[in-house]
Design a protein around this motif. Sequence first.
Motif, short mmCIF file in Angstrom:
data_model
loop_
_atom_site.label_atom_id
_atom_site.label_comp_id
_atom_site.label_asym_id
_atom_site.label_seq_id
_atom_site.Cartn_x
_atom_site.Cartn_y
_atom_site.Cartn_z
N GLY A 198 0.81 -1.22 0.00
CA GLY A 198 0.00 0.00 0.00
C GLY A 198 0.84 1.27 0.00
O GLY A 198 0.63 2.18 -0.80
N VAL A 199 1.81 1.32 0.91
CA VAL A 199 2.68 2.50 1.00
C VAL A 199 3.49 2.65 -0.27
O VAL A 199 3.60 3.75 -0.84
N ALA A 200 4.06 1.55 -0.78
CA ALA A 200 4.87 1.61 -2.00
C ALA A 200 4.05 2.10 -3.18
O ALA A 200 4.54 2.88 -4.01
N ALA A 201 2.80 1.65 -3.30
CA ALA A 201 1.94 2.06 -4.40
C ALA A 201 1.64 3.55 -4.36
O ALA A 201 1.67 4.24 -5.37
N VAL A 202 1.37 4.07 -3.15
CA VAL A 202 1.09 5.50 -3.01
C VAL A 202 2.33 6.32 -3.39
O VAL A 202 2.24 7.32 -4.10
N LEU A 203 3.50 5.87 -2.92
CA LEU A 203 4.73 6.59 -3.23
C LEU A 203 5.03 6.55 -4.72
O LEU A 203 5.52 7.53 -5.30
N LEU A 204 4.76 5.41 -5.36
CA LEU A 204 4.97 5.29 -6.81
C LEU A 204 4.10 6.29 -7.55
O LEU A 204 4.52 6.90 -8.54
N TYR A 205 2.87 6.49 -7.06
CA TYR A 205 1.94 7.39 -7.75
C TYR A 205 2.07 8.85 -7.32
O TYR A 205 1.15 9.64 -7.50
N THR A 206 3.26 9.15 -6.77
CA THR A 206 3.65 10.57 -6.69
C THR A 206 4.20 10.99 -8.04
O THR A 206 4.50 12.17 -8.25
N THR B 54 -6.69 24.10 -12.13
CA THR B 54 -7.27 22.80 -12.47
C THR B 54 -6.26 21.68 -12.27
O THR B 54 -6.58 20.62 -11.70
N LYS B 55 -5.02 21.92 -12.71
CA LYS B 55 -3.99 20.90 -12.53
C LYS B 55 -3.74 20.62 -11.05
O LYS B 55 -3.54 19.47 -10.64
N GLY B 56 -3.74 21.68 -10.26
CA GLY B 56 -3.54 21.50 -8.82
C GLY B 56 -4.64 20.66 -8.19
O GLY B 56 -4.38 19.77 -7.38
N ILE B 57 -5.89 20.95 -8.58
CA ILE B 57 -7.04 20.20 -8.05
C ILE B 57 -6.97 18.74 -8.48
O ILE B 57 -7.20 17.83 -7.68
N VAL B 58 -6.64 18.52 -9.76
CA VAL B 58 -6.54 17.16 -10.28
C VAL B 58 -5.44 16.38 -9.56
O VAL B 58 -5.62 15.20 -9.22
N LEU B 59 -4.30 17.01 -9.34
CA LEU B 59 -3.21 16.35 -8.61
C LEU B 59 -3.65 15.94 -7.21
O LEU B 59 -3.38 14.83 -6.76
N LEU B 60 -4.35 16.83 -6.52
CA LEU B 60 -4.82 16.54 -5.17
C LEU B 60 -5.82 15.40 -5.18
O LEU B 60 -5.74 14.46 -4.36
N MET B 61 -6.78 15.45 -6.12
CA MET B 61 -7.78 14.38 -6.23
C MET B 61 -7.12 13.02 -6.51
O MET B 61 -7.48 12.00 -5.91
N THR B 62 -6.13 13.04 -7.40
CA THR B 62 -5.45 11.81 -7.79
C THR B 62 -4.68 11.21 -6.62
O THR B 62 -4.77 10.02 -6.34
N PHE B 63 -3.92 12.06 -5.93
CA PHE B 63 -3.08 11.56 -4.84
C PHE B 63 -3.93 11.04 -3.68
O PHE B 63 -3.68 9.95 -3.14
N VAL B 64 -4.96 11.81 -3.31
CA VAL B 64 -5.85 11.37 -2.23
C VAL B 64 -6.58 10.09 -2.64
O VAL B 64 -6.73 9.15 -1.84
N GLY B 65 -7.01 10.04 -3.90
CA GLY B 65 -7.68 8.84 -4.40
C GLY B 65 -6.80 7.62 -4.33
O GLY B 65 -7.24 6.53 -3.93
#
Length: 289
Positions: free
Chosen positions: A93-101, A121-132
């Motif tokens: 789980g942790v490795a996957a989240v770090l990879l998707y930075t 928009t890019k900032g919002i999308v980045l936040l949505m993606t990372f939290v997701g």
Amino acid sequence: MAYILVIIAGVCWGLIGVFTKAIDTLGFTEIQMLFVKGVLATTMLFLITFFKDKSQLKLKNWKDIRYFVGTGICSFSFFSWAYMKAVNLTNLGVAAVLLYTAPTFVMLFSILLFKEKMTKTKGIVLLMTFVGCIFVTGLLEGGLNFTWQGIAIGLAAGVGYALYSIFGTYAIRAGYGSLTISLYTFLLATIVITFLVEPAVVVTQITEMGQWPLAISFALLTTVVPYLTYTKGLSGLPASKASVTATIEPVVAAILGIVVFHESVTMLKLTGIVLVLSSVVVMSRAEQK
């Protein structure tokens, strides 16, 4: 069409976990899997390029090999090793989240190297993606033990993953098509990985077990198809948007885990899936406007 191509790549990459679990039960190590995938992918891509357009086998300038050193060695070989190492030092789980930075790094690199603009928009999308991604991997749903070394290597995997979009964009701007880029990427990666395994032993094991159909499917569906479609998608999208769109991969992995391996379904995981899918829609609608 560019978004569709990148989404296809993300879906194919999401199949990696299914194949990895199947191959792992046969006793192969991660680096052996990478070697087999690299050899088969290089062979397939060579044959496809040879019969479709032989001209794409040639480099316009031998100095351009630097782009493929970037995509093959600095990106694919490096991030694959770093990701596996991070899994061992932390957990999946942790490795996957770090990879998707990776999309964050792609966006930062793109601003510095390609002069892309950072927008709201890019900032919002980045936040949505990372939290997701955090929600999808279940990072917040259990006690976790990890080291700072694991965190550092996991972030390095994210940087390595991001470099494919960067070097791939340079190669596209130099006039190379997706076939040439993908072929030379895996050729150089395979050359490096070959020194880390015993090729004869790996080939003998696969042959004795009669697992060539599995190995070929693994290479085709998780390497040849996604890298061709993703690289083609890069020609129609900025690197930052392509990278964010490809984060549909952990969503596919999560859905397959639920359907195939009967992993638990939680509200956080479902929320994460919705967030990542929504980020792709937001990015697409912003592009249309």
